[in-house]
Design an enzyme around this catalytic site. Structure first.
Site, PDB file in Angstrom:
ATOM      1  N   ASN A 177      30.063  41.646  51.608  1.00  0.00           N
ATOM      2  CA  ASN A 177      31.217  41.711  50.706  1.00  0.00           C
ATOM      3  C   ASN A 177      32.530  41.680  51.489  1.00  0.00           C
ATOM      4  O   ASN A 177      33.502  41.044  51.064  1.00  0.00           O
ATOM      5  CB  ASN A 177      31.147  42.965  49.830  1.00  0.00           C
ATOM      6  N   CYS A 209      33.461  45.624  43.402  1.00  0.00           N
ATOM      7  CA  CYS A 209      32.826  45.805  44.713  1.00  0.00           C
ATOM      8  C   CYS A 209      33.727  45.624  45.930  1.00  0.00           C
ATOM      9  O   CYS A 209      33.682  46.431  46.854  1.00  0.00           O
ATOM     10  CB  CYS A 209      31.639  44.855  44.836  1.00  0.00           C
TER      11      CYS A 209
END
Ligand code: UDX
Ligand code: UDX
Length: 459
Positions: free
Chosen positions: A224, A276
């Site tokens: 991420n 996220c």
């Protein structure tokens, strides 16, 4: 009598990750019984209804095929734990808002509570699978709780989810990879094999990566962080493009053509949102600081700083273009979701932009095909200045400016002639996603402000 199902899978947490992931497992593995539980009974009722709590293209169809066959939703967590062989934990791990690590570290209270519930109710050995994104070594904490006062054997695995909202079903059906981390003991490897067996029902073995548990936990955060870093890199360059008359689309295209760099995730935008990226980078930064790696922490922290800079720049550009005052002006936001094809607004840049515009005393009209239900919650306290309207033509009517917040395809194909005629002149459009035909809109009469490209202004 032969049992109806080979194994019982339980998922704790019926959110954006738990719900769709379990629906896919149930769909591809009819031999397993899959039960999803949640502490929130309203959510469970929604999963049982025809109006699912999560909007994802393709999800309805899969839930229809599996619900009542081998996919079940329930609020009875205790019974779910007792009957299960494999438990996926997919409860939320938001950024901590209090005490040590506030604003940075992951808040693990739900996680620990879930571990304790599992310990309390378990009567037979189980495999516990971490689905939620977690700091490295969380599995160790989980294991310590689980072995604290029970004779039942638990094996903890890490199996992070890489699905992206809006394409969750495709990502689950054709994943780039499935990552499974385990302890390297015999029982750890055995548990890992059991999980591999589930995914192997539809995922090519070559795409199932087996690794140690710590690397697995860290890989999710790093994946991420890398994705967010690409967006911040191209967004940083978009600011330079606006100063130098270069076009960020052309620059990203030329750079992305290099196969070592690749062309994905290089779309300049108003900034990234979603549940996220920010949370996971904050978590990474916090872990680095805790380990004395301040330079590494600063490096990743800058990915977030550029994201804030980009959102701020967007509002300042609006203000400057519109003669340094927005007071009393009607501004229409096209889109409120953090990206297209989802109703999710967590960390959506539109929330930040809306707040800033209201501070400037603008009146807002917001339109979005899926996310309007969240506007009142996300703008609580300042929402008297906001009107929500489903129809984009009606929303833009008599406005001074339109700001595109979300890249919904429908905003590309609107009748901008008609919209222009209904707006206050001079009419402005700020394209935070670079999705519309800028030259065409300029010819219609709009003053057009893209991201990372020269503005097209009639002044
Ligand atoms: C989850 C993870 O929590 C997150 O860390 C990860 O990065 C992605 O997967 P998501 O599914 O998007 O996120 O979260 P959310 O939609 O908030 O769902 C979590 C669910 O867990 C909620 O429905 C909540 O009610 C439930 N929950 C929470 C429990 O069932 N028990 C708890 O103790 C806490
Ligand atoms: C992300 C990861 O992609 C996924 O693997 C992980 O499991 C969860 O986090 P998600 O947050 O659903 O998924 O969306 P993503 O498609 O990654 O987009 C995140 C944000 O970046 C959105 O606001 C999107 O609009 C923005 N974005 C994405 C850009 O601004 N430019 C791009 O080129 C790509």
């Amino acid at each position: 009598m032969k049992p109806k199902f080979k194994k019982n899978i339980l998922c704790i947490g019926a959110g954006y990750v738990g719900g769709p992931t379990m629906a896919m497992i149930a769909y591809k593995c009819p031999q397993y019984k899959v039960t999803v539980v949640d502490i929130n009974p309203v959510r469970i009722d929604e999963w049982k209804s025809n109006d699912l709590p999560v909007y994802e293209p393709g999800l309805d169809a899969i839930v229809k095929k599996t619900r009542g066959r081998n996919l079940f939703f329930s609020s009875n967590i205790q019974q779910g734990i007792i009957e299960s062989d494999i438990i996926f934990v997919s409860v939320n791990t938001p950024t901590k808002t209090f005490g040590v690590g506030a604003g940075m570290a992951a808040d693990l209270q739900y996680w620990e509570k879930t571990a304790r519930q599992i310990l309390q109710y378990s009567q037979s050995p189980k495999i516990i699978v971490e689905k939620s994104t977690l700091p490295v070594k969380t599995a160790l904490a989980m294991e310590r709780i689980l072995t604290s006062n029970n004779n039942v054997h638990f094996e903890v695995l890490s199996n992070p989810e890489f699905l992206s909202e809006g394409t969750a079903i495709k990502d689950l059906e054709y994943p780039d990879r499935v990552l499974i981390g385990s302890g390297l003991t015999q029982s750890g490897l055995q548990a890992r094999d059991e999980l591999v067996e589930i995914y192997a029902n539809w995922v090519d073995e070559k795409r199932i990566i087996r690794t140690d548990i710590w690397s697995s936990e860290l890989s999710k955060l790093v994946a991420n962080a890398f994705l967010a870093q690409r967006i911040s890199s191209v967004n940083a360059i978009s600011a330079l493009c606006e100063k130098t008359d270069a076009d960020v689309g052309n620059v990203a295209g030329a750079v992305g053509f290099d196969s070592r760099i690749g062309d994905k995730f290089l779309n300049a935008s108003i900034g990234f949102g979603g549940s996220c990226f920010k949370k996971d980078i904050l978590n990474l930064v916090y872990m680095c600081r805790c380990n004395g790696l301040n330079e590494v922490a600063d490096y990743w922290d800058h990915v977030l700083r550029i994201n804030d800079f980009q959102k701020d720049r967007f509002v300042v550009n609006m203000l400057t273009a519109m003669f340094n005052t927005l007071a009393g002006k009607k501004i229409c936001l096209f889109g409120f979701a953090f990206k297209a094809n989802t109703g999710d607004t967590r960390e959506s840049p539109a929330i930040y932009v809306a707040r800033r515009l209201i501070e400037e005393k603008a009146c807002l009209t917001i339109t979005d095909p899926k996310a309007l239900k969240n506007v009142r919650i996300d703008l609580k306290g300042i929402d008297e200045k906001v009107t929500c309207i489903d129809d984009p033509y009606e929303a833009a009517f008599e406005s001074h400016a339109i700001a595109i917040m979300t890249e919904w395809a429908l905003y590309r194909d609107l009748d901008y002639d008609k919209i222009y005629k209904s707006m206050v002149k001079p009419a402005f459009i700020f394209d935070g996603r670079n999705i519309i035909d800028h030259n065409k809109l300029y010819e219609i009469g709009f003053n057009v402000y893209p991201i990372g490209k020269p503005a097209l202004s009639h002044f």
